[in-house]
Design a protein around this motif. Structure first.
Motif, mmCIF file in Angstrom:
data_model
loop_
_atom_site.group_PDB
_atom_site.id
_atom_site.type_symbol
_atom_site.label_atom_id
_atom_site.label_comp_id
_atom_site.label_asym_id
_atom_site.label_seq_id
_atom_site.Cartn_x
_atom_site.Cartn_y
_atom_site.Cartn_z
ATOM 1 N N LEU A 73 0.922 -0.930 -0.175
ATOM 2 C CA LEU A 73 -0.217 -0.089 -0.239
ATOM 3 C C LEU A 73 0.905 1.447 -0.296
ATOM 4 O O LEU A 73 0.490 2.625 -0.737
ATOM 5 C CB LEU A 73 -1.605 0.607 1.179
ATOM 6 N N GLN A 74 1.534 1.171 0.486
ATOM 7 C CA GLN A 74 2.396 2.683 0.910
ATOM 8 C C GLN A 74 4.345 2.331 -0.112
ATOM 9 O O GLN A 74 4.792 2.405 0.068
ATOM 10 C CB GLN A 74 3.375 2.658 2.536
ATOM 11 N N GLN A 75 2.917 3.241 -0.941
ATOM 12 C CA GLN A 75 4.354 2.450 -1.956
ATOM 13 C C GLN A 75 4.836 3.638 -2.658
ATOM 14 O O GLN A 75 5.588 3.922 -3.917
ATOM 15 C CB GLN A 75 3.482 1.834 -2.889
ATOM 16 N N GLY A 76 4.813 5.065 -1.234
ATOM 17 C CA GLY A 76 4.767 6.236 -2.105
ATOM 18 C C GLY A 76 5.354 6.995 -1.127
ATOM 19 O O GLY A 76 5.315 6.990 0.313
ATOM 20 N N GLU A 77 5.355 8.611 -1.171
ATOM 21 C CA GLU A 77 5.551 9.551 0.194
ATOM 22 C C GLU A 77 5.450 10.271 -0.274
ATOM 23 O O GLU A 77 5.441 11.092 -1.372
ATOM 24 C CB GLU A 77 7.404 9.651 0.489
ATOM 25 N N ALA A 78 5.311 11.686 0.675
ATOM 26 C CA ALA A 78 4.560 13.102 0.291
ATOM 27 C C ALA A 78 5.541 13.741 1.123
ATOM 28 O O ALA A 78 5.406 13.405 2.436
ATOM 29 C CB ALA A 78 3.176 13.501 0.384
ATOM 30 N N VAL B 167 5.628 11.855 5.097
ATOM 31 C CA VAL B 167 4.076 10.728 5.352
ATOM 32 C C VAL B 167 3.883 9.795 3.829
ATOM 33 O O VAL B 167 3.942 10.382 2.533
ATOM 34 C CB VAL B 167 2.463 11.238 5.562
ATOM 35 N N PRO B 168 3.662 8.672 4.230
ATOM 36 C CA PRO B 168 3.979 7.726 3.291
ATOM 37 C C PRO B 168 2.633 7.414 2.365
ATOM 38 O O PRO B 168 1.881 7.896 2.979
ATOM 39 C CB PRO B 168 3.779 6.662 4.517
ATOM 40 N N ILE B 169 2.229 7.392 1.313
ATOM 41 C CA ILE B 169 1.254 7.206 0.633
ATOM 42 C C ILE B 169 0.588 5.835 -0.670
ATOM 43 O O ILE B 169 1.992 5.576 -0.822
ATOM 44 C CB ILE B 169 1.373 8.206 -0.352
ATOM 45 N N GLU B 170 -0.074 6.086 -0.361
ATOM 46 C CA GLU B 170 -0.630 4.240 -1.447
ATOM 47 C C GLU B 170 -0.746 5.396 -3.087
ATOM 48 O O GLU B 170 -0.211 4.467 -4.215
ATOM 49 C CB GLU B 170 -1.705 4.061 -1.013
ATOM 50 N N SER B 171 -0.650 6.143 -3.647
ATOM 51 C CA SER B 171 -0.942 6.742 -5.041
ATOM 52 C C SER B 171 -1.197 8.094 -4.880
ATOM 53 O O SER B 171 -1.643 8.460 -4.112
ATOM 54 C CB SER B 171 -1.974 5.762 -5.663
ATOM 55 N N ILE B 172 -0.775 8.128 -6.051
ATOM 56 C CA ILE B 172 -1.471 9.814 -6.519
ATOM 57 C C ILE B 172 -2.534 10.294 -5.551
ATOM 58 O O ILE B 172 -3.376 10.896 -5.621
ATOM 59 C CB ILE B 172 -0.869 10.587 -7.451
ATOM 60 N N LYS C 285 -5.918 8.195 -5.153
ATOM 61 C CA LYS C 285 -6.519 8.221 -3.740
ATOM 62 C C LYS C 285 -5.524 9.587 -2.921
ATOM 63 O O LYS C 285 -6.093 9.746 -1.460
ATOM 64 C CB LYS C 285 -5.453 6.633 -3.000
ATOM 65 N N ALA C 286 -4.019 9.616 -2.356
ATOM 66 C CA ALA C 286 -4.032 10.199 -1.622
ATOM 67 C C ALA C 286 -4.189 12.193 -1.617
ATOM 68 O O ALA C 286 -4.502 13.092 -1.425
ATOM 69 C CB ALA C 286 -2.133 10.107 -1.751
ATOM 70 N N ALA C 287 -4.948 12.517 -3.315
ATOM 71 C CA ALA C 287 -4.676 13.494 -3.913
ATOM 72 C C ALA C 287 -6.391 13.995 -3.020
ATOM 73 O O ALA C 287 -6.872 14.877 -1.981
ATOM 74 C CB ALA C 287 -4.991 13.755 -5.146
ATOM 75 N N ARG C 288 -7.252 12.654 -2.960
ATOM 76 C CA ARG C 288 -8.623 12.608 -2.423
ATOM 77 C C ARG C 288 -8.279 13.397 -0.390
ATOM 78 O O ARG C 288 -9.081 13.224 -0.143
ATOM 79 C CB ARG C 288 -9.248 11.849 -2.604
ATOM 80 N N HIS C 289 -7.725 11.898 -0.174
ATOM 81 C CA HIS C 289 -7.060 12.072 1.406
ATOM 82 C C HIS C 289 -7.149 13.495 2.096
ATOM 83 O O HIS C 289 -7.460 13.700 2.378
ATOM 84 C CB HIS C 289 -6.266 11.341 1.331
ATOM 85 N N PHE C 290 -5.803 13.936 1.281
ATOM 86 C CA PHE C 290 -5.500 15.394 1.570
ATOM 87 C C PHE C 290 -6.709 16.145 1.438
ATOM 88 O O PHE C 290 -6.874 17.569 1.796
ATOM 89 C CB PHE C 290 -4.234 15.738 0.728
ATOM 90 N N LEU C 291 -7.270 16.402 0.272
ATOM 91 C CA LEU C 291 -7.831 17.419 0.257
ATOM 92 C C LEU C 291 -9.427 17.421 1.244
ATOM 93 O O LEU C 291 -10.343 18.343 1.016
ATOM 94 C CB LEU C 291 -9.457 17.245 -1.663
ATOM 95 N N SER C 292 -9.585 16.126 1.224
ATOM 96 C CA SER C 292 -10.736 16.198 2.278
ATOM 97 C C SER C 292 -10.741 16.557 3.983
ATOM 98 O O SER C 292 -10.872 17.137 4.442
ATOM 99 C CB SER C 292 -11.122 14.281 2.947
ATOM 100 N N GLN C 293 -9.431 17.053 4.112
ATOM 101 C CA GLN C 293 -8.579 17.925 5.129
ATOM 102 C C GLN C 293 -8.819 18.708 5.491
ATOM 103 O O GLN C 293 -8.886 19.224 6.292
ATOM 104 C CB GLN C 293 -7.517 17.560 5.229
#
Length: 294
Positions: free
Chosen positions: A232-237, A248-253, A255-263
């Motif tokens: 799952l943790q294939q990259g970092e941001a 922080v570790p991220i799974e994909s661009i 999924k990470a974009a939607r997660h950070f936007l929700s913050q």
């Protein structure tokens, strides 16, 4: 401390049979010399423990000897009642057996420990699934559990996430794992992991099998989780949150974009550039969606 260790040694010999001094030392996390002293203490206390010399030797209890539960610490007595999850036991068809075992255990406890266990059960309740987890039907769980117990092959039709979505498999069921309210079957050949609720059809074979001698279910599951998280943790941001930069570790661009936007504005993505651009693109789409109409 010593009394607890002595009781642990007796219970080990009672449940596992003959153990060498080296095995007892490893399981109790003490030195071999301490094991020798503890054996002498048990002898002096009247516990019928004896040892045999030689390569195949070791310590064991006289046949038929059983200790009682009076050596339980109050917190251990309470933990025994917390360890039985009635929901999963019921799903496995063992709800009545669990209730009966807890009644017998409660009756065997001294009055003070019985009160401690009752207090623990009244004040703590275990509910493993998450808040948003849906109740999922697992119609073949009982049959799978029976095959695990009996060591019988399973012929299953299984639904998976990639094409072809439905496949037929002949499985050697090694064990069942309950994780976050969901049942998983660990089965050979492989072994591999299967979600029990994704079994569409099942037939038990009369043919039996033996799991590999070196297979250990807890060890396999621990390694499986490590591989899963690594996948799952294939990259970092790099982000800025509350004025602090962190990686922080991220799974994909995506999924990470939607997660950070929700913050919302509390989190700003700094790197990588493609992730920052994707968050900006999604934010622009949201802003356009809510733009006031003329």
């Amino acid at each position: 401390m010593k009394s607890s260790r002595l009781l642990a040694m007796v219970l080990l010999l009672q449940t596992k049979g003959r153990r060498t001094a080296a095995q007892l030392a490893e399981e109790l996390d003490v030195s071999v010399r301490t094991v020798y002293r503890d054996v002498e203490s048990l002898h002096a206390a009247g516990v019928p423990i004896y040892g045999d010399a030689g390569h195949q030797g070791g310590y064991q209890l006289v046949a038929g000897y059983r200790t009682h539960l009076t050596g339980l610490h109050p917190s251990e007595a309470g933990a025994l009642f917390l360890s039985g999850l009635p929901g999963p036991a019921g799903e496995l068809g063992m709800g009545d057996a669990l209730a009966g075992a807890q009644l017998k255990l409660r009756a065997a406890l001294p009055p003070d420990l019985r009160a401690q266990a009752d207090r623990m059960r009244a004040r703590f309740h275990l509910d493993a699934p998450g808040w948003y987890a849906k109740d999922t039907s697992v119609p073949f769980l009982g049959a799978v559990a029976d095959a695990v117990w009996r060591g019988q092959l399973l012929h299953v039709r299984y639904r998976r996430w990639k094409a072809p979505e439905e496949v037929d498999r002949v499985l050697e069921p090694y064990g069942l794992v309950l994780k976050a309210g969901r049942w998983y079957l660990v089965a050979g050949p492989g072994p591999r992991t299967y979600r029990v609720d994704q079994i569409l059809a099942l037939r038990t074979s009369a043919e039996e099998f033996e799991p590999p001698g070196d297979f250990d279910l807890p060890s396999y599951w621990r390694d499986h989780q490590e591989r899963f998280h690594a996948f799952l943790q294939q990259g970092e941001a790099v982000i800025r949150a509350d004025g602090v930069e962190r990686t922080v570790p991220i799974e994909s661009i995506a999924k990470a974009a939607r997660h950070f936007l929700s913050q919302g504005p509390s989190v700003e993505v700094l790197e990588p550039r493609e992730l920052r651009d994707e968050v900006a693109r999604l934010a622009a789409e949201v802003a356009a969606l809510y733009r006031p109409t003329p």
